[in-house]
Design an enzyme around this catalytic site. Structure first.
Site: not given
Length: 642
Positions: A373, A480
């Site tokens: 998206g 991350d």
């Protein structure tokens, strides 16, 4: 006359008995076909079954009858095979056309190994061989660390195959939710996993994997008994007349290999009381009865003897269990039922805000594109506040179940150093997740176009550690941490992002985020596929500190495979011009970049480090943010003009 009759009788008795001739009807005549040969179907001929040769007499050797039976018509053609014969012939007699379908969902599994005798890797595809040759890892380095090479090649293969794209969905494996967070009737995905057991802030340091289950022995397994045991059948009441069994108790029943049925955890386990007047026979010697027993009495005594033998076995096992610790019983890992798209949508409707989001937010401007998206900026209708909206197509989400858990955790993770979750909507086939918008961009632009002082680096580290400490207290591992996922406001506020919902709203394409699975910020225990905990975020923070010093992380110019090798073998990376750093900064980096996770500092420890005392105010970062935005705009203009 009597003599003639006697001779005829003797001749008749001596002659062999013969079948009387078949009666001929007026419409019958001799068979013109001569001898009748029994025809075999093609299926039996093809089988060449020896049983047919022995079971059936040979037609040629049998005496032929020139007469036909009365039920045979004259001149009739051989009758066709019936339906059953045709079916057998079609199945066995005629060759079948074998149709092989195309493989469904083929998976290419590469097993990479290393032969110590030959010094060569085994199971390497040609593509991997070329990659190994072009990786820049010398033959000597490969021979020095063969197991490390196997580990990093498997790691790289997994990420290159696309499995690394789903890693973002496992940040919340360990998340802890408050009681009552889930709506009624919901059963979301488990917040714990075998790799990360459920923990609390004090215990979530370095989780260990559970030990492997014990191997089953060759002999019949002995079931582990609890303190209360239910016998297979209740002992019968004693007979009115006291009797002693006429034979010794039978041998204990052999324990079958089939595991006993598991008892529900909530089912109470009770033992029926044994009457006090009932005798228990254990190793009773045989005694000759004084009277003949009836069948009913004998049956009762056999049942009592069986119950006594079982009770003796139970007593022995209880004594053994008290003296020796019971062996751990390996239980199969429960598999969570995969929810369907309908189930996920129903659960999302229970936690998402009802209504049309297009009426609440206006002026949507696309600033980024993710795999499932786009990312947009928009303004809230009532407050005119700028927000970031991630639109996700649910059909393209690899882990639909975990979306629900992440929304609930994000709602409970409000913190000043985390890009906060604001709202969520179901709009058509898309899920809209509304987050804070940080207009200053990412830290990557700041470290790329500016030189930061130690005080500014300390301020960024402090804010990042504060957000990590909050996540770790919730059982969340970010996994991350890097400059791309640290966002700034125009005033210098710092917040962590990228928790599965937030995509890279920085549309710059560089080596950092375009290469698949480049683990420049990853800890060695992640690269070597070992068990890891929240300390992986601390290592990544140390690498990000080097990034703020040098403008890029270590090994960024190396090939991905060689970068993996250097992270796994070099340990703590070397810093250029380390002598120019202050001793307190060097000590801070030394504690954050310990190879051993047990010796690596935690977020709580580093927040108390003396390096935090030299932090500059956050507004000192505002000029760096503005300068980076100007430089980035000029760079885009130059690329567009070219």
């Amino acid at each position: 006359m009597s003599l003639k009759k006697q001779q005829q009788q003797s001749d008749f008795s001596a002659a062999p008995a013969r079948r009387p001739p078949t009666l001929q009807s007026y419409h019958t005549s001799p068979d013109p076909r001569g001898k009748q040969i029994l025809r075999q179907s093609a299926s039996f001929t093809a089988l060449n079954n020896p049983r047919m040769d022995t079971a059936l007499p040979q037609i040629q050797d049998a005496p032929s009858n020139s007469k036909r039976n009365s039920d045979e018509g004259f001149g009739t053609k051989p009758r066709r095979k019936n339906t059953f014969s045709s079916f057998v012939n079609s199945v066995l007699g005629s060759p079948r056309n074998i149709k092989i379908s195309a493989p469904e969902n083929p998976v290419h599994v590469t097993h990479v190994g290393y032969d110590n005798q030959t010094g060569q890797f085994t199971g390497l595809p040609k593509d991997w061989q070329r990659m190994l040759q072009a990786s820049g890892i010398s033959k000597k380095e490969q021979e020095q660390h063969p197991q490390t090479m196997v580990d990093i090649m498997r790691f790289y293969e997994r990420n290159a195959a696309g499995a690394g794209d789903e890693e973002v969905w496992h940040k919340f494996d360990n998340a802890i939710l408050r009681q009552g967070e889930y709506p009624d009737g919901m059963s979301p995905a488990s917040a714990t996993s075998p790799r990360f057991p459920q923990n609390h802030e004090g215990s979530f340091e370095n989780p260990r994997a559970a030990p492997p289950p014990p191997k089953p022995s060759q002999s019949s397994p002995v079931p582990v008994l609890s303190s209360t045991i239910v016998p297979n059948r209740v002992a019968p009441k004693p007979p009115t007349v006291g009797l002693i069994p006429s034979r010794p108790p039978p041998q204990p029943p052999v324990v079958s290999n089939r595991a006993p049925a598991a008892r529900p955890a909530n089912e109470p386990v009770t033992t029926p009381p044994i009457p006090e007047n009932e005798p228990v026979f254990v190793n009773a010697p045989p005694v000759v009865p004084s009277a003949i027993q009836s069948p009913v009495q004998y049956q009762q005594q056999q049942e009592r003897a069986m119950a006594a033998a079982q009770q003796a076995i139970i007593d022995k096992q209880l004594d053994r269990s008290r003296s020796q610790p019971a062996a751990a019983v390996a239980r199969p890992r429960p598999r969570t039922r995969q929810s369907t798209a309908f189930d996920v949508r129903a659960k999302l409707q229970a936690i998402c805000t009802p209504g049309d989001p297009t009426k609440k937010y206006y002026n949507l401007n696309k600033i980024g594109q993710g795999a499932s998206g786009g990312v947009f900026t928009a303004y809230e209708t009532n407050t005119n506040k700028c927000v970031a909206i991630k639109q996700m197509n649910l059909d393209l989400q690899p882990k639909k179940d975990l979306i629900i858990n992440e929304i609930l955790v994000m709602k409970d993770s409000k913190h000043k150093n985390i890009v906060n979750f604001l709202d969520s909507y179901l709009h058509g086939l898309d899920l809209w997740v509304v987050m804070e918008y940080m207009e200053g961009g990412s830290l990557t632009d700041v470290v790329t176009f500016n030189i930061m002082s130690e005080g500014q680096i300390a301020a960024v580290c402090r804010e990042t550690l504060s957000g990590l400490q909050h996540l770790h207290s919730k059982g969340v591992i970010h996994r991350d941490i890097k400059s791309d996922n640290i966002l700034l406001s125009m005033d210098g506020e710092i917040k962590l992002t990228d928790f599965g919902f937030c995509a890279q709203i920085n549309d710059s394409q560089n080596k950092r985020n375009t290469m698949v699975g480049t683990p420049y910020w990853m800890a060695p225990e992640v690269v070597t596929r070992k068990e890891y905990g929240r300390k992986v975020d601390i290592w990544s923070l140390g690498i990000m500190a080097i990034e703020m010093i040098e403008g890029e992380p270590p090994y960024l110019t190396e090939s991905p495979l060689r970068a993996l090798y250097l992270i796994a073998t070099n340990g703590t990376p070397k810093i250029k011009d380390e002598q120019n750093l202050s001793p307190v900064f060097r000590d801070f980096l030394h504690l954050a970049l310990r190879v051993d996770p047990e010796k690596r500092a935690s977020a709580h420890d580093l927040l108390k480090h003396p390096f935090m005392s030299i932090c500059e105010p956050l507004n000192s970062l505002a000029p760096l943010v503005k300068s980076a935005r100007i430089s980035r705009a000029q760079e885009k203009a130059q690329k567009g003009g070219a």
